[in-house]
Design an enzyme around this catalytic site. Structure first.
Site, PDB file in Angstrom:
ATOM      1  N   GLU A   7       3.160  27.808  -6.897  1.00  0.00           N
ATOM      2  CA  GLU A   7       3.923  26.650  -6.426  1.00  0.00           C
ATOM      3  C   GLU A   7       4.505  25.873  -7.597  1.00  0.00           C
ATOM      4  O   GLU A   7       5.583  25.306  -7.502  1.00  0.00           O
ATOM      5  CB  GLU A   7       3.035  25.743  -5.571  1.00  0.00           C
ATOM      6  CG  GLU A   7       2.612  26.387  -4.268  1.00  0.00           C
ATOM      7  CD  GLU A   7       1.658  25.517  -3.479  1.00  0.00           C
ATOM      8  OE1 GLU A   7       2.061  25.048  -2.405  1.00  0.00           O
ATOM      9  OE2 GLU A   7       0.515  25.299  -3.944  1.00  0.00           O
ATOM     10  N   TYR A  17      19.641   1.467   0.613  1.00  0.00           N
ATOM     11  CA  TYR A  17      19.100   2.788   0.924  1.00  0.00           C
ATOM     12  C   TYR A  17      19.566   3.899   0.004  1.00  0.00           C
ATOM     13  O   TYR A  17      18.826   4.867  -0.184  1.00  0.00           O
ATOM     14  CB  TYR A  17      19.227   3.153   2.407  1.00  0.00           C
ATOM     15  CG  TYR A  17      20.578   3.050   3.034  1.00  0.00           C
ATOM     16  CD1 TYR A  17      21.479   4.094   2.962  1.00  0.00           C
ATOM     17  CD2 TYR A  17      20.932   1.912   3.743  1.00  0.00           C
ATOM     18  CE1 TYR A  17      22.712   4.010   3.565  1.00  0.00           C
ATOM     19  CE2 TYR A  17      22.174   1.820   4.351  1.00  0.00           C
ATOM     20  CZ  TYR A  17      23.054   2.871   4.264  1.00  0.00           C
ATOM     21  OH  TYR A  17      24.274   2.784   4.865  1.00  0.00           O
ATOM     22  N   VAL A  68       0.045  17.042  -1.549  1.00  0.00           N
ATOM     23  CA  VAL A  68       1.145  16.341  -0.886  1.00  0.00           C
ATOM     24  C   VAL A  68       0.753  14.876  -0.664  1.00  0.00           C
ATOM     25  O   VAL A  68       1.597  13.987  -0.722  1.00  0.00           O
ATOM     26  CB  VAL A  68       1.509  17.040   0.439  1.00  0.00           C
ATOM     27  CG1 VAL A  68       2.582  16.283   1.192  1.00  0.00           C
ATOM     28  CG2 VAL A  68       1.958  18.457   0.170  1.00  0.00           C
ATOM     29  N   GLU A  69      -0.530  14.634  -0.472  1.00  0.00           N
ATOM     30  CA  GLU A  69      -1.003  13.258  -0.320  1.00  0.00           C
ATOM     31  C   GLU A  69      -0.693  12.434  -1.569  1.00  0.00           C
ATOM     32  O   GLU A  69      -0.307  11.261  -1.473  1.00  0.00           O
ATOM     33  CB  GLU A  69      -2.526  13.240  -0.058  1.00  0.00           C
ATOM     34  CG  GLU A  69      -2.943  13.875   1.242  1.00  0.00           C
ATOM     35  CD  GLU A  69      -3.187  15.385   1.181  1.00  0.00           C
ATOM     36  OE1 GLU A  69      -3.934  15.882   2.033  1.00  0.00           O
ATOM     37  OE2 GLU A  69      -2.631  16.061   0.293  1.00  0.00           O
ATOM     38  N   LYS A 111       5.843  19.529   4.000  1.00  0.00           N
ATOM     39  CA  LYS A 111       5.911  20.760   3.222  1.00  0.00           C
ATOM     40  C   LYS A 111       6.100  21.876   4.254  1.00  0.00           C
ATOM     41  O   LYS A 111       5.131  22.394   4.813  1.00  0.00           O
ATOM     42  CB  LYS A 111       4.606  20.910   2.430  1.00  0.00           C
ATOM     43  CG  LYS A 111       4.585  21.995   1.408  1.00  0.00           C
ATOM     44  CD  LYS A 111       3.257  21.880   0.641  1.00  0.00           C
ATOM     45  CE  LYS A 111       3.155  22.887  -0.462  1.00  0.00           C
ATOM     46  NZ  LYS A 111       1.901  22.712  -1.217  1.00  0.00           N
TER      47      LYS A 111
END
Length: 120
Positions: free
Chosen positions: A23, A55, A74-75, A100
């Site tokens: 990854e 934005y 990912v956290e 993901k």
């Protein structure tokens, strides 16, 4: 408590996050949603840009974290995005969702998603 919400949905970036060495080398797609509560009452008459969120800057800051940093989880990525948005934009509340879609897991699913909430 604000009742209005600005949502930026499905921002897509290529990043190198995950616990597996592949990854970090190959990378993969990540999708990010950001929700920012606010009070937009009266903006149709006022046009007070000082009460709104920039934005394009939210998108740019999110992209910088996803593409410029590396996280095993990912956290951790979701937490970092939320922290950067709170710090840089002075937000009181923010919700960040990171997906993901192609997680390297031997199962059939639409992806994994983490949601973090700050200031609630």
């Amino acid at each position: 408590m604000p009742t209005d919400v600005l949502r930026i949905r499905n921002m897509r970036f290529y990043g190198y996050h995950g616990l597996f060495p592949e990854e970090g080398k190959l990378g993969q797609r990540f999708e990010v949603d950001v929700e920012i509560p606010g009070d937009f009452a009266g903006l149709s008459e006022e046009g007070d840009e000082g009460r709104t969120v920039n934005y394009p800057e939210v998108c740019a800051l999110t992209e910088a974290v996803v593409t410029g940093e590396r996280f095993g989880l990912v956290e951790g990525l979701a937490d970092r995005i939320a922290s950067v948005l709170v710090e840089r934009l002075g937000l009181e509340q923010v919700v960040v969702r990171v997906r993901k879609p192609d997680a390297p897991v031997p199962a059939h699913f639409d992806g994994i998603e983490v949601e973090v909430r700050r200031g609630f």
